[in-house]
Scaffold this motif. Structure first.
Motif, PDB file in Angstrom:
ATOM      1  N   LYS A 143      81.224 -70.029  23.491  1.00 28.71           N
ATOM      2  CA  LYS A 143      80.396 -70.198  24.681  1.00 28.71           C
ATOM      3  C   LYS A 143      80.409 -71.654  25.120  1.00 28.71           C
ATOM      4  CE  LYS A 143      77.209 -66.584  23.129  1.00 28.71           C
ATOM      5  NZ  LYS A 143      75.810 -66.294  22.736  1.00 28.71           N
ATOM      6  N   VAL A 144      80.217 -71.863  26.432  1.00 30.08           N
ATOM      7  CA  VAL A 144      80.144 -73.218  26.978  1.00 30.08           C
ATOM      8  C   VAL A 144      78.880 -73.322  27.821  1.00 30.08           C
ATOM      9  CG1 VAL A 144      81.230 -74.944  28.459  1.00 30.08           C
ATOM     10  CG2 VAL A 144      82.651 -73.485  26.998  1.00 30.08           C
ATOM     11  N   ALA A 145      78.028 -74.325  27.529  1.00 28.99           N
ATOM     12  CA  ALA A 145      76.805 -74.563  28.287  1.00 28.99           C
ATOM     13  C   ALA A 145      76.833 -76.002  28.790  1.00 28.99           C
ATOM     14  CB  ALA A 145      75.577 -74.317  27.426  1.00 28.99           C
ATOM     15  N   ASP A 184      80.311 -64.075  30.946  1.00 32.15           N
ATOM     16  CA  ASP A 184      79.566 -64.261  32.190  1.00 32.15           C
ATOM     17  C   ASP A 184      79.801 -65.666  32.747  1.00 32.15           C
ATOM     18  OD1 ASP A 184      78.382 -61.754  31.792  1.00 32.15           O
ATOM     19  OD2 ASP A 184      76.700 -62.623  30.685  1.00 32.15           O
ATOM     20  N   LEU A 185      79.704 -65.787  34.069  1.00 31.57           N
ATOM     21  CA  LEU A 185      79.578 -67.083  34.725  1.00 31.57           C
ATOM     22  C   LEU A 185      78.166 -67.158  35.257  1.00 31.57           C
ATOM     23  CD1 LEU A 185      80.564 -69.760  35.838  1.00 31.57           C
ATOM     24  CD2 LEU A 185      81.454 -68.529  37.840  1.00 31.57           C
ATOM     25  N   TYR A 186      77.413 -68.180  34.802  1.00 27.42           N
ATOM     26  CA  TYR A 186      75.988 -68.277  35.110  1.00 27.42           C
ATOM     27  C   TYR A 186      75.703 -69.662  35.673  1.00 27.42           C
ATOM     28  CZ  TYR A 186      70.949 -67.498  34.364  1.00 27.42           C
ATOM     29  OH  TYR A 186      69.595 -67.324  34.526  1.00 27.42           O
ATOM     30  N   ILE A 187      75.292 -69.730  36.956  1.00 29.10           N
ATOM     31  CA  ILE A 187      74.973 -70.996  37.621  1.00 29.10           C
ATOM     32  C   ILE A 187      73.481 -70.981  37.946  1.00 29.10           C
ATOM     33  CG2 ILE A 187      75.453 -72.475  39.601  1.00 29.10           C
ATOM     34  CD1 ILE A 187      78.204 -71.162  39.814  1.00 29.10           C
ATOM     35  N   ALA A 206      85.263 -61.684  33.408  1.00 29.17           N
ATOM     36  CA  ALA A 206      85.248 -60.431  32.658  1.00 29.17           C
ATOM     37  C   ALA A 206      83.902 -59.720  32.691  1.00 29.17           C
ATOM     38  CB  ALA A 206      85.663 -60.681  31.209  1.00 29.17           C
ATOM     39  N   ASN A 207      82.811 -60.447  32.912  1.00 26.65           N
ATOM     40  CA  ASN A 207      81.499 -59.821  32.940  1.00 26.65           C
ATOM     41  C   ASN A 207      80.791 -60.128  34.268  1.00 26.65           C
ATOM     42  OD1 ASN A 207      81.713 -58.581  30.414  1.00 26.65           O
ATOM     43  ND2 ASN A 207      81.023 -60.428  29.360  1.00 26.65           N
ATOM     44  N   GLU A 224      90.626 -68.127  45.076  1.00 28.75           N
ATOM     45  CA  GLU A 224      91.603 -67.247  44.438  1.00 28.75           C
ATOM     46  C   GLU A 224      90.967 -66.152  43.593  1.00 28.75           C
ATOM     47  OE1 GLU A 224      94.900 -67.368  44.955  1.00 28.75           O
ATOM     48  OE2 GLU A 224      94.547 -68.980  46.395  1.00 28.75           O
ATOM     49  N   LEU A 225      89.637 -66.095  43.550  1.00 28.93           N
ATOM     50  CA  LEU A 225      88.977 -65.107  42.688  1.00 28.93           C
ATOM     51  C   LEU A 225      89.339 -63.702  43.144  1.00 28.93           C
ATOM     52  CD1 LEU A 225      87.042 -64.666  40.310  1.00 28.93           C
ATOM     53  CD2 LEU A 225      85.166 -64.582  41.972  1.00 28.93           C
ATOM     54  N   LEU A 226      89.831 -62.913  42.204  1.00 30.48           N
ATOM     55  CA  LEU A 226      90.339 -61.586  42.517  1.00 30.48           C
ATOM     56  C   LEU A 226      89.476 -60.475  41.931  1.00 30.48           C
ATOM     57  CD1 LEU A 226      92.797 -60.279  43.938  1.00 30.48           C
ATOM     58  CD2 LEU A 226      93.969 -60.296  41.724  1.00 30.48           C
ATOM     59  N   VAL A 227      88.943 -60.692  40.709  1.00 31.75           N
ATOM     60  CA  VAL A 227      88.254 -59.623  39.993  1.00 31.75           C
ATOM     61  C   VAL A 227      86.990 -60.157  39.329  1.00 31.75           C
ATOM     62  CG1 VAL A 227      88.422 -57.916  38.148  1.00 31.75           C
ATOM     63  CG2 VAL A 227      90.444 -58.462  39.494  1.00 31.75           C
ATOM     64  N   VAL A 228      85.849 -59.454  39.554  1.00 34.63           N
ATOM     65  CA  VAL A 228      84.638 -59.626  38.751  1.00 34.63           C
ATOM     66  C   VAL A 228      84.362 -58.245  38.159  1.00 34.63           C
ATOM     67  CG1 VAL A 228      82.181 -60.188  38.727  1.00 34.63           C
ATOM     68  CG2 VAL A 228      83.732 -61.452  40.233  1.00 34.63           C
ATOM     69  N   PHE A 229      84.596 -58.094  36.854  1.00 31.88           N
ATOM     70  CA  PHE A 229      84.570 -56.759  36.279  1.00 31.88           C
ATOM     71  C   PHE A 229      83.176 -56.151  36.217  1.00 31.88           C
ATOM     72  CE2 PHE A 229      88.846 -57.814  34.867  1.00 31.88           C
ATOM     73  CZ  PHE A 229      89.487 -56.592  35.008  1.00 31.88           C
ATOM     74  N   LYS A 230      82.128 -56.967  36.276  1.00 34.27           N
ATOM     75  CA  LYS A 230      80.775 -56.412  36.328  1.00 34.27           C
ATOM     76  C   LYS A 230      80.126 -56.804  37.662  1.00 34.27           C
ATOM     77  CE  LYS A 230      80.114 -55.597  31.408  1.00 34.27           C
ATOM     78  NZ  LYS A 230      79.244 -55.792  30.217  1.00 34.27           N
ATOM     79  N   ASP A 231      78.937 -57.415  37.650  1.00 37.24           N
ATOM     80  CA  ASP A 231      78.155 -57.560  38.878  1.00 37.24           C
ATOM     81  C   ASP A 231      78.150 -58.986  39.410  1.00 37.24           C
ATOM     82  OD1 ASP A 231      77.441 -54.865  38.559  1.00 37.24           O
ATOM     83  OD2 ASP A 231      75.722 -55.393  37.315  1.00 37.24           O
TER      84      ASP A 231
END
Length: 600
Positions: A143-145, A184-187, A206-207, A224-231
């Motif tokens: 994880k990276v915070a 997850d990407l969390y901002i 991926a999430n 270039e974002l192509l896919v967000v596999f969840k929400d």
């Protein structure tokens, strides 16, 4: 022992060397404390334990590396399957997917062939970020915070993070090489004003992608974002005016809630090629903003926005379609839409000066005042609501043939067209043949035309009110003087129904069939069956503007004469009531004679 191994694993071999040094000091102290005893056997045992622990750490690293490579392989497989499922991909989108697969293969090769490319462990402290940069790594297994700008600067070379990535601070967040996120990407938070996020080559998450109350954040760019596999979720987007992901092709669901202000909040939201597995809900976009969506799998809800333009590409909406409180809306495009399995709600779009005016909702017509966005819509599974909008002319929905086919025994399946303001002509739903529940048409207009193809209707509203309710009145000027005649041309082919409520207090006539040049409103009623609930409020007889107010309901002559003669009084569940303009009850003869007074 397992926790100790994991700790050693995270801190890498440098910590192992420190431990070994400490142990050697202990050994030396013991040796010098008594030369007469031989501790060589104990030292050998201790060294063997250290060697075994070192090997286990290496084994853990190798297993983590193998797991990461397996995850990349699975991601490649998932993307390839997604390509197969989305069979209608155009050449540009297909090229984007192929580029993503190529990049993942290159990343896989880099990890497999370079030990220094990988940083093992979570990155939570300043020391972790410093060590990552010093190592020259490009991949993080953990994880990276990031909680400060320096953390993000130290991440400059990163290409992949295998787990969650959170960003809580910084002003210029630019990761030029980041391609893939495995969690997850969390901002969030983002206290510094004027902050921007730019991931110019990020292609997959991926999430979830979550944006939560980033106070100082102004823009997010992921071209270039192509896919967000969840929400994709965003709340409290107070100052975010740009969120652009123009190539996003796949996401599970979208929920965005920006600042409810005409001058603040999202001004640009481009998701025009996006396929959404579940639903989309967007609130609080700024004035002049546009929402361009691809194909959405469930609900489409656009509420409490200042946006000017909406487009989506669905053929079917498998849920509700809601467009409400969008008072600056001037353009709406849904060129492919044929069915809505849930409810259609277009309501409370109350404009400012002039309101929506002659809203330019057209796809094939050159008339600016004609609603053409729903030219092909044929069925609505639950409620149809077109109410409380400020709009000059409503002409459309003529391909709709049924409402309420999916009501499953509940109280939905109603039609509500009421409270629209500034309406001159309302020509709506003229080819509908089936409505599960009640029909309510209420408001002010010059003329209403609709429902002239329906033959049988026995539905009722949930509270038992009459199945068909008409309450139309004249538009009036600022001095409360009627502007124009209010006429009705509706229900021409209706033969059977169990309930009619008509408030004709300010209706001055029944419309004329443009072909036969004869009145046709309620002109085909043969028998209402064994139950009739009829209530009629008559027009005023002393209207100074429109003469005597005598009303010619000639098309209903046969039916009203039967009512007058008591033909329906034989049925225990039948009731006919007539009232004058002042709500005083009238007997059958007086009422029917007044309604038919101007008939030949």
């Amino acid at each position: 022992m397992e926790d100790f191994q994991i700790w050693l694993f995270k801190k890498q071999k440098s910590h192992m060397k420190k431990l070994l040094s400490y142990l050697l000091v202990i050994v030396l102290v013991v040796n010098f404390s008594s030369c007469s005893e031989d501790y060589s056997g104990d030292i050998d045992d201790l060294q063997k334990q250290i060697d075994d622990l070192d090997k286990k750490v290496e084994d853990l690293k190798n297993q983590q590396l193998a797991d990461l490579l397996a995850e990349i392989a699975q991601l490649k497989s998932d993307i390839a399957s997604l390509e197969d499922d989305l069979t209608d991909l155009d050449s540009d989108v297909l090229a984007n997917y192929n580029e993503l697969l190529t990049n993942l293969q290159a990343l896989e090769d880099e990890i497999a062939n370079s030990g220094n490319a990988v940083y093992y462990g979570d990155m939570l402290t300043d020391a972790d970020f410093t060590e990552f940069k010093a190592l020259g790594a490009t991949v993080v297994i953990g994880k990276v915070a990031a909680t400060k700008q320096q953390h993000l600067d130290d991440l400059n070379a990163v290409k992949m993070i295998s787990n969650n990535f959170s960003i809580a601070a910084g002003t210029t967040i630019n990761l030029p090489y980041l391609e893939t996120l495995g969690g997850d990407l969390y901002i969030f938070s983002m206290p510094d004003a004027g902050a921007t996020v730019s991931f110019p080559v990020l292609k997959s998450i991926a999430n979830d992608f979550v944006i939560n109350n980033p106070v100082g954040l102004e823009s997010i760019s992921m071209p270039e974002l192509l896919v967000v596999f969840k929400d994709l979720k965003g709340v409290g987007l107070h100052n975010v005016n740009l969120l652009t992901m123009p190539k996003l092709d796949f996401v599970n669901s979208i929920y965005l809630e920006a600042e409810k202000s005409a001058v603040r909040g999202l001004a640009t939201l481009d998701l025009s090629v996006t396929n959404v597995v579940e639903g989309v809900e967007i609130r609080g976009l700024a004035e002049g903003s546009e929402v361009n969506l691809g194909v959405v799998g469930e609900d489409i809800i656009l509420s409490d926005n200042f946006l000017s333009s909406i487009s989506f590409q669905n053929t079917d909406v498998y849920g509700d379609l809601v467009i409400e409180q969008c008072k600056f809306l001037t353009s709406l495009s849904s060129p492919n839409l044929t069915s809505i399995s849930g409810s259609f709600r277009f309501e409370w779009n109350l404009g400012g000066e002039g309101g929506l005016g002659n809203i330019a909702l057209k796809s094939t017509s050159t008339e600016a005042d004609v609603i053409k966005a729903f030219d092909k819509l044929e069925t609505v599974g639950r409620d149809f609501i077109f109410s409380f909008n400020t709009i000059a002319n409503v002409k459309g929905f003529h391909a709709v043939t049924s409402v309420g086919g999916n009501n499953s025994g509940d109280e939905t399946g109603n039609i509500y067209v009421q409270g629209n303001m500034g309406v001159q002509q309302m020509y709506i739903l003229n080819n509908i043949s089936s409505v599960a529940k009640g029909i309510l048409i209420e408001g002010k207009c010059d003329a209403f035309t609709g429902f002239n193809m329906i033959t049988h209707h026995y539905g009722r509203f949930g509270d038992g009110q009459p199945s068909i309710q008409l309450a139309l009145s004249q538009r009036r000027d600022d001095n409360n003087v009627p502007v124009k005649l209010c006429t009705i041309d509706a229900f021409a082919k209706l033969t059977h129904t169990n309930g009619i409520f008509m408030d004709l207090g300010e209706v001055t006539g029944f419309g004329i069939d443009p072909v036969s040049r004869t009145m046709r409103t309620f002109g085909s009623i043969v028998s209402p069956g064994e139950e009739l609930y009829l209530t009629v409020y008559l027009p005023s007889e002393d209207d100074a503007t429109f003469g005597t107010g005598k009303f010619g309901a000639c098309s209903m002559s046969n039916f009203l004469t039967k009512v007058k003669n008591g033909d329906y009084d034989l049925y225990a569940n039948s009731k006919a009531e007539f009232f004058d303009y002042n709500w005083n009850p009238l007997d059958y003869t007086t009422a029917v004679d007044a309604l038919l007074a101007n008939c030949p």
